[in-house]
Structure formats: structure tokens, C-alpha cells
Design an enzyme around this catalytic site. Sequence first.
Site, short mmCIF file in Angstrom:
data_model
loop_
_atom_site.label_atom_id
_atom_site.label_comp_id
_atom_site.label_asym_id
_atom_site.label_seq_id
_atom_site.Cartn_x
_atom_site.Cartn_y
_atom_site.Cartn_z
N GLU A 1 -0.08 -0.67 5.81
CA GLU A 1 1.05 -0.19 6.63
C GLU A 1 0.98 1.31 6.79
O GLU A 1 1.25 1.84 7.87
CB GLU A 1 2.37 -0.63 5.99
CG GLU A 1 3.57 -0.52 6.92
CD GLU A 1 4.26 0.82 6.90
OE1 GLU A 1 5.16 1.03 7.71
OE2 GLU A 1 3.91 1.70 6.07
N ASP B 1 9.18 3.40 -1.29
CA ASP B 1 8.49 2.93 -0.07
C ASP B 1 7.13 2.35 -0.41
O ASP B 1 6.18 3.10 -0.58
CB ASP B 1 8.39 4.10 0.90
CG ASP B 1 7.72 3.73 2.20
OD1 ASP B 1 7.55 2.54 2.47
OD2 ASP B 1 7.36 4.66 2.95
N ASP C 1 0.86 -1.19 0.00
CA ASP C 1 0.00 0.00 0.00
C ASP C 1 0.89 1.24 0.00
O ASP C 1 2.05 1.19 0.41
CB ASP C 1 -0.92 0.00 1.22
CG ASP C 1 -0.16 0.02 2.53
OD1 ASP C 1 0.72 -0.87 2.72
OD2 ASP C 1 -0.38 0.92 3.37
#
Length: 241
Positions: free
Chosen positions: A183, A149, A119
Amino acid sequence: MIQSLRRTSRSLRSVMILAVSAVAPVTIAVGASTPQPYPGEAAFRDLYQELVETNTTLSVGSCTAAAEKMAARLQRAGMPAASMQILAPAEFPKSGSLIVSYTGKDATLEPIMLLAHIDVVEARREDWVRDPFTLVEENGFFYARGASDDKAMASIFTDLLVRWSEQKYRPQRGVTLALTCGEETSEHFNGVLWLLQNHPALMKARFVLNEGAGGLLDASGKHLSLDVQAGEKVYQDFGWR
Ligand SMILES: [Zn+2]
């Protein structure tokens, strides 16, 4: 967390975390010189681009869609469908995680878990110079939401299992790949926590490799250090009256 990654002169797979920044969407530097393509680099790039360009924001994206695409790649590489599952709670069907079991030679050994979240933080087109959901390579950098990320790590882990499967490589100890959701918005839904509570047997591992630490390259792309971080920071606010 947004991290900066720099591509080495050899391979995206050797990508190392250079710095931690809270603001920069800039993610992966290619380096000054133009390196020769590494075997398998085009296949990796294709996987990485597909994952990055699959919108996995909470608002309009779908981790489940991204998980399905990665599962399809692993199956095309020869992994059996029975070795993987996409798991999501009924109330969050788009917050699916992919759990893949790559069995080792010794079934008595607990697997190593490769854990990466797929995510990403919200990204509005008007806030970005470039489309955040198109992977752009420009002047030695990749630009896109999640390019670092944590879709770089998720892509590297997935690509590893694709290669192993294609090469019919069998490690002594098995590996569990966990591409998880929730997350970045764990206050809404925490995928790892949900998996631990609802599918604990799948999450059993000897140890887990996850995002967090960094590393350094010099100006020529030579590896200087690769940090190993044993724990993660915890965010906490304090107030008084
Ligand atoms: Zn992250």
C-alpha cells in the site's frame, strides 16, 4: 498516511482515529488515567506488538513473514489452515498478503471484507529517537513505525477473528480478512490490485472496511464521533509548460 490514535479508557479495540498528520511518528495515546485492563487486552497487546515489531518495509522487511505470524495465531485460535492463504507473486515473494475466510451461518450472503495493509514506510534507525521496530509505550503513547498506519487496524481485525474463533462465534454473514502488502509503495507492487487481478473470487465482498476516516474522543476518553468515509482521496500532480 500516518494517523494518530488514542486509546480509550476501556480498550485498545475501541481505538479511534483522532487526527491525520503527515509527520508525527506518535501514534496511540493511552490517556491520562490508568485504565483497568480489559479482558483480552493482554492477548491483543501481544498480537499488536508482534505485528508492529515485524519489519515490513520494502527494503529489508517481509509482509509474508508478518502474514505467516498472523496466520499462525488464527490457527492456534482454532481456525483451519484451509480457511486462509498467503498469496504473493513469484517475483515479490516477501510481499505476501494473508486472506482469511471466516464463514458465516448463511453461505449465500457475500462476506464483509476487513482490509488493512501490513506494509510500512521505510524507517531508518538514525532518524528516530527510539527504535522504530520496537513497540514503545511512553507517557500514554505508543511509538513505532506502523503502530497506527495500519498495523493498529490490522491487529484489531485479526484479534477480532481470534476471539470469534476461540468463542466459536458464527456470524450470519461471513467475514473475509485481508492483510495486504504494497500500500505504501504501490508504484513498486500494489497488493490489493494484484489480488483483484489474480484472485478475484477471494476478494468478492458485500462491502469493505478499510483505513481512512477518523473520530474524536474528549479529554476523558468519551467517544464524541466516529466518521465514516465512503471514498478515498486520490493523489495527483499537475504541471504546465
Ligand atoms: Zn495506511
